[in-house]
Design a protein around this motif. Structure first.
Motif, PDB file in Angstrom:
ATOM      1  N   ALA A 137      19.524 -15.053  17.930  1.00 39.33           N
ATOM      2  CA  ALA A 137      20.914 -15.482  17.920  1.00 39.33           C
ATOM      3  C   ALA A 137      21.776 -14.329  17.404  1.00 39.33           C
ATOM      4  CB  ALA A 137      21.067 -16.728  17.044  1.00 39.33           C
ATOM      5  N   PHE A 138      23.104 -14.514  17.497  1.00 41.42           N
ATOM      6  CA  PHE A 138      24.034 -13.441  17.147  1.00 41.42           C
ATOM      7  C   PHE A 138      24.870 -13.876  15.945  1.00 41.42           C
ATOM      8  CE2 PHE A 138      22.375 -12.264  20.979  1.00 41.42           C
ATOM      9  CZ  PHE A 138      22.957 -12.800  22.121  1.00 41.42           C
ATOM     10  N   ASP A 139      24.645 -13.229  14.796  1.00 41.84           N
ATOM     11  CA  ASP A 139      25.298 -13.744  13.592  1.00 41.84           C
ATOM     12  C   ASP A 139      26.604 -13.050  13.224  1.00 41.84           C
ATOM     13  OD1 ASP A 139      23.019 -12.327  11.050  1.00 41.84           O
ATOM     14  OD2 ASP A 139      23.928 -11.448  12.843  1.00 41.84           O
TER      15      ASP A 139
ATOM     16  N   VAL B  13      20.267 -11.662  14.681  1.00 39.62           N
ATOM     17  CA  VAL B  13      19.701 -12.112  13.407  1.00 39.62           C
ATOM     18  C   VAL B  13      18.370 -11.410  13.154  1.00 39.62           C
ATOM     19  CG1 VAL B  13      18.785 -14.113  12.145  1.00 39.62           C
ATOM     20  CG2 VAL B  13      20.832 -14.362  13.580  1.00 39.62           C
TER      21      VAL B  13
END
Lengths: 121, 108
Positions: free
Chosen positions: A107-109, A100
């Protein structure tokens, strides 16, 4: 539309090497950290490696430190994971994941579809 | 290393019911760097919540996250058929980044 496409997985013998690639499109690649996350068959998720947007900072899980090397080419919108001295316990689906944020603490979007790496004789 | 413990391991509920998933950290998670992901069989994970309570793009408002420090919760207000899946929490504020072991939400 954000797209992440992994390639380079396959069957390799213990002690061998593989290079995973992740081709990214649909976003400003040079503005986001990128990550490799793996999932062993029937198991949970493990953050393997990360690289910040500029490519100047990297992270490795202890389980792969000294054996795996992450890199990126912002001009080609590509990320790589060079995996050496592979072990049976490295067998997993390897996902490319977009951060992100620009830093590695993110985090991994978006995630790719995954690339299966099997280490076996 | 921050260990994330998710409970329960499996949650058996019916469509329309409320789901409450817990994630407890062994140490305080810095700056609320806590995310939740949903994973369906054979698919990549999907980001639901980051920063403990911010919904990711395109995530329906029946999903909400709360908590701070060591205790975090993912709530699904009314389960839809497509919500039955495995859910993982993830802390990304400290190295090593870690995931919980997952909570499976199954149809009762």
């Amino acid at each position: 539309e954000v797209q992440l496409l992994e390639s380079g997985g396959g069957l390799v013998q213990p002690g061998g090497s593989l290079r995973l690639s992740c081709a990214a499109s649909g976003f400003t690649f040079s503005s986001h950290a990128m990550n490799w996350v793996r999932q062993a068959p029937g198991k949970g998720l493990e953050c393997v490696s990360a690289i910040n947007a500029a490519g100047s900072g990297t992270y490795y899980a202890d389980s792969v430190k000294g054996r795996f090397t992450i890199s990126r080419d912002n001009s080609k919108h590509m990320m790589f994971l060079q995996m050496n001295s592979l072990r049976a316990e490295d067998t997993a689906v390897y996902y490319c994941a977009k951060g992100v944020e620009t830093s590695g603490y993110t985090a991994f979007d978006y995630w790719g579809q995954g690339s299966l790496v099997t280490v076996s004789s | 290393e921050i260990v994330l413990t998710q409970s329960p391991g499996t949650l058996s509920l019916s469509p329309g019911e409320r789901a409450t998933l817990s994630c407890r950290a062994s140490q305080s998670v810095s700056s609320t760097y806590l995310a939740w992901y949903q994973q369906k069989f054979g698919q990549a994970p999907r980001l639901l919540i980051y920063g403990a309570s911010s919904r990711a793009t395109g995530i329906p408002d029946r999903f909400s996250g709360s908590g701070s420090g060591t205790d975090f919760t993912l709530t699904i207000s009314r389960l839809e058929p497509e919500d039955f899946a495995v859910y993982y929490c993830h802390q990304y504020g400290s190295s090593p980044r870690t995931f919980g072991q997952g909570t499976k939400v199954e149809i009762k």
